[in-house]
Design a protein around this motif. Structure first.
Motif, PDB file in Angstrom:
ATOM      1  N   SER A 145       0.850  -1.189   0.000  1.00  0.00           N
ATOM      2  CA  SER A 145       0.000   0.000   0.000  1.00  0.00           C
ATOM      3  C   SER A 145       0.885   1.237   0.000  1.00  0.00           C
ATOM      4  O   SER A 145       1.802   1.351   0.806  1.00  0.00           O
ATOM      5  N   ASP A 146       0.615   2.160  -0.913  1.00  0.00           N
ATOM      6  CA  ASP A 146       1.342   3.422  -0.982  1.00  0.00           C
ATOM      7  C   ASP A 146       0.369   4.509  -1.429  1.00  0.00           C
ATOM      8  O   ASP A 146      -0.108   4.483  -2.564  1.00  0.00           O
ATOM      9  N   PRO A 147       0.029   5.446  -0.522  1.00  0.00           N
ATOM     10  CA  PRO A 147       0.513   5.589   0.859  1.00  0.00           C
ATOM     11  C   PRO A 147       0.056   4.433   1.744  1.00  0.00           C
ATOM     12  O   PRO A 147      -0.772   3.626   1.318  1.00  0.00           O
ATOM     13  N   PRO A 148       0.608   4.364   2.968  1.00  0.00           N
ATOM     14  CA  PRO A 148       0.315   3.221   3.830  1.00  0.00           C
ATOM     15  C   PRO A 148      -1.178   3.029   4.074  1.00  0.00           C
ATOM     16  O   PRO A 148      -1.945   3.994   4.142  1.00  0.00           O
ATOM     17  N   MET A 149      -1.581   1.771   4.201  1.00  0.00           N
ATOM     18  CA  MET A 149      -2.976   1.479   4.528  1.00  0.00           C
ATOM     19  C   MET A 149      -3.305   2.042   5.908  1.00  0.00           C
ATOM     20  O   MET A 149      -2.476   2.015   6.820  1.00  0.00           O
ATOM     21  N   ASN A 150      -4.509   2.579   6.052  1.00  0.00           N
ATOM     22  CA  ASN A 150      -4.994   3.056   7.347  1.00  0.00           C
ATOM     23  C   ASN A 150      -5.489   1.863   8.164  1.00  0.00           C
ATOM     24  O   ASN A 150      -6.217   1.009   7.650  1.00  0.00           O
ATOM     25  N   PHE A 151      -5.091   1.803   9.435  1.00  0.00           N
ATOM     26  CA  PHE A 151      -5.543   0.733  10.325  1.00  0.00           C
ATOM     27  C   PHE A 151      -6.308   1.332  11.498  1.00  0.00           C
ATOM     28  O   PHE A 151      -5.828   2.257  12.157  1.00  0.00           O
ATOM     29  N   LEU A 152      -7.505   0.800  11.761  1.00  0.00           N
ATOM     30  CA  LEU A 152      -8.386   1.298  12.812  1.00  0.00           C
ATOM     31  C   LEU A 152      -8.743   0.141  13.739  1.00  0.00           C
ATOM     32  O   LEU A 152      -9.096  -0.951  13.277  1.00  0.00           O
ATOM     33  N   SER A 153      -8.666   0.387  15.017  1.00  0.00           N
ATOM     34  CA  SER A 153      -9.090  -0.626  15.995  1.00  0.00           C
ATOM     35  C   SER A 153     -10.615  -0.645  16.059  1.00  0.00           C
ATOM     36  O   SER A 153     -11.271   0.398  16.065  1.00  0.00           O
ATOM     37  N   ALA A 208      -5.863   4.345   1.328  1.00  0.00           N
ATOM     38  CA  ALA A 208      -6.025   5.798   1.275  1.00  0.00           C
ATOM     39  C   ALA A 208      -6.909   6.238   0.111  1.00  0.00           C
ATOM     40  O   ALA A 208      -7.664   7.203   0.217  1.00  0.00           O
ATOM     41  N   ALA A 209      -6.836   5.524  -1.018  1.00  0.00           N
ATOM     42  CA  ALA A 209      -7.631   5.906  -2.183  1.00  0.00           C
ATOM     43  C   ALA A 209      -9.113   5.650  -1.983  1.00  0.00           C
ATOM     44  O   ALA A 209      -9.941   6.150  -2.762  1.00  0.00           O
ATOM     45  N   ASP A 210      -9.483   4.878  -0.950  1.00  0.00           N
ATOM     46  CA  ASP A 210     -10.899   4.576  -0.695  1.00  0.00           C
ATOM     47  C   ASP A 210     -11.549   5.582   0.248  1.00  0.00           C
ATOM     48  O   ASP A 210     -12.739   5.459   0.559  1.00  0.00           O
ATOM     49  N   LEU A 211     -10.776   6.577   0.719  1.00  0.00           N
ATOM     50  CA  LEU A 211     -11.330   7.665   1.532  1.00  0.00           C
ATOM     51  C   LEU A 211     -11.562   8.873   0.632  1.00  0.00           C
ATOM     52  O   LEU A 211     -10.681   9.259  -0.137  1.00  0.00           O
ATOM     53  N   SER A 212     -12.724   9.478   0.717  1.00  0.00           N
ATOM     54  CA  SER A 212     -13.025  10.657  -0.094  1.00  0.00           C
ATOM     55  C   SER A 212     -13.449  11.811   0.805  1.00  0.00           C
ATOM     56  O   SER A 212     -13.803  11.618   1.971  1.00  0.00           O
ATOM     57  N   LEU A 213     -13.428  13.020   0.252  1.00  0.00           N
ATOM     58  CA  LEU A 213     -13.769  14.209   1.029  1.00  0.00           C
ATOM     59  C   LEU A 213     -15.240  14.586   0.895  1.00  0.00           C
ATOM     60  O   LEU A 213     -15.733  15.416   1.649  1.00  0.00           O
ATOM     61  N   ARG A 214     -15.926  13.998  -0.054  1.00  0.00           N
ATOM     62  CA  ARG A 214     -17.351  14.270  -0.244  1.00  0.00           C
ATOM     63  C   ARG A 214     -18.107  12.957  -0.309  1.00  0.00           C
ATOM     64  O   ARG A 214     -17.627  11.979  -0.883  1.00  0.00           O
TER      65      ARG A 214
END
Length: 362
Positions: free
Chosen positions: A232-240, A275-281
């Motif tokens: 993953s680039d940028p790094p994958m986001n990890f959430l507990s 990161a590409a799966d997060l959007s601002l709208r």
């Protein structure tokens, strides 16, 4: 050439550079060695080439044990990050040298074809010392391609080139590899390069082989968080998060519902979001999380927005140029269908795209 590594291990003093691994390369295909610096990529290539002898295990070529056979007695081509050319020979003669050793007749046309592909045709009459570092690297790559060896080892061959030229040559090389007869091993630190080259990918970390398979399969279904980080680039986001009553609950985010959440074991898990799966709208996604902007990096045709949120720092890859001030309030939107779920042991429990995979979705 069918290359097989059986129980290969490499130790130097008290350090283990390669942990015991088994790997069989696909014939006439591209295998990408993907990992950060010091992941073990170069060490593995040196064992494949015969430059180093493994501490344990065997190297087999077409079923024959070649462990310990020196590189000069193997029919391979190799290109390092540090380019190596014959300083007293012109660029043309450097590229033509392996063709002459084979007694090939169409040397002029073959050298011209490779030189055009690598954008060095205007330098054929020059000596290597008259070229820039990036141009010399392309000469070394051209000579390796001209050799047309059954096994070609490329150790980050484009790392010394400028961004635009790297992009162009990646596409050219992927076409050349697809048309060639060589088994190609290509080392890189860049996940995007692995995806572009396709073929197969072996993910390495700290000398361990974590996963090997068709590149798109490894990208879609990383077997662990370590593989997901590497690919993953940028790094994958990890959430507990917690699995309870068939839903995923995560602080600061509305409940996430997955089609097969009921099959997940109750208790703590880690949610992975690219990161590409997060959007601002909002575009119809079912989840959102708010925070404050820490940093906005503009890189090429995308902006990487870092935000401090209740679940920690998240990074979104936003298409185009997006301007943000430090401390701005921001909300990320995403679909729970894009979530990876990892268990307490960091092994993959759930991956997205299970239904979409056959339609070619990433």
């Amino acid at each position: 050439m069918l290359l097989k590594l059986a129980g290969v291990e490499k130790k130097v003093g008290l350090e283990t550079w390669l942990h015991p691994l088994d790997l069989t390369l696909r014939e006439s295909a591209v295998t990408v060695l993907l990992g950060v610096t010091r992941a073990g990529k170069t060490s593995l290539m040196r064992v494949m080439a015969g430059l180093d002898t493994p501490t344990a295990g065997r190297v087999l070529v077409d079923g024959h044990d070649v462990t310990g056979v020196p590189v000069r007695d193997r029919n391979i081509a190799m290109v390092y990050q540090q380019f190596i050319n014959y300083p007293s020979m012109t660029v043309f003669d450097n590229i033509a040298s392996p063709l002459r050793l084979r007694g090939q007749n169409d040397i002029q046309s073959r050298v011209g074809e490779i030189a055009r592909t690598l954008h060095i045709e205007e330098f054929l009459g020059r000596l290597p010392a008259e070229l820039s570092g990036g141009q010399q690297q392309r000469v070394a790559l051209a000579r390796a391609l001209a050799k047309d060896a059954p096994l070609m080892l490329l150790d980050e061959p484009l790392v010394n080139l400028d961004y635009k030229l790297r992009e162009d040559l990646r596409e050219e090389l992927s076409l050349m590899f697809a048309q060639g007869r060589s088994s190609v091993v290509y080392a890189t630190t860049e996940p995007g390069e692995a995806l572009l080259l396709g073929g197969y990918t072996a993910v390495l970390d700290q000398g361990e082989l974590l996963q090997y398979g068709p590149t798109i399969d490894v990208f879609r279904r990383p077997v662990s968080m370590r593989v997901a980080r590497a690919f993953s680039d940028p790094p994958m986001n990890f959430l507990s998060a917690q699995v309870a009553q068939g839903v995923l609950r995560c602080q600061g985010i509305n409940d996430m519902r997955l089609p097969d959440a009921a099959a997940l074991p109750a208790g703590p898990v880690t949610v992975g979001l690219r990161a590409a799966d997060l959007s601002l709208r909002s575009q119809g996604e079912d989840c959102r999380v708010s925070g404050q902007v820490q940093l906005a990096e503009i890189s090429g045709s995308a902006t990487y927005v870092h935000a401090d949120t209740p679940v920690g720092t998240l990074i979104a890859q936003v298409p185009g140029v997006s301007h943000h001030q430090l401390g701005d309030a921001i909300t990320f939107h995403f679909s729970s269908r894009q979530a990876y779920i990892f268990g307490a042991d960091e092994a993959l429990l759930h991956a997205p795209y299970t239904q979409e995979a056959n339609r070619g979705a990433y």
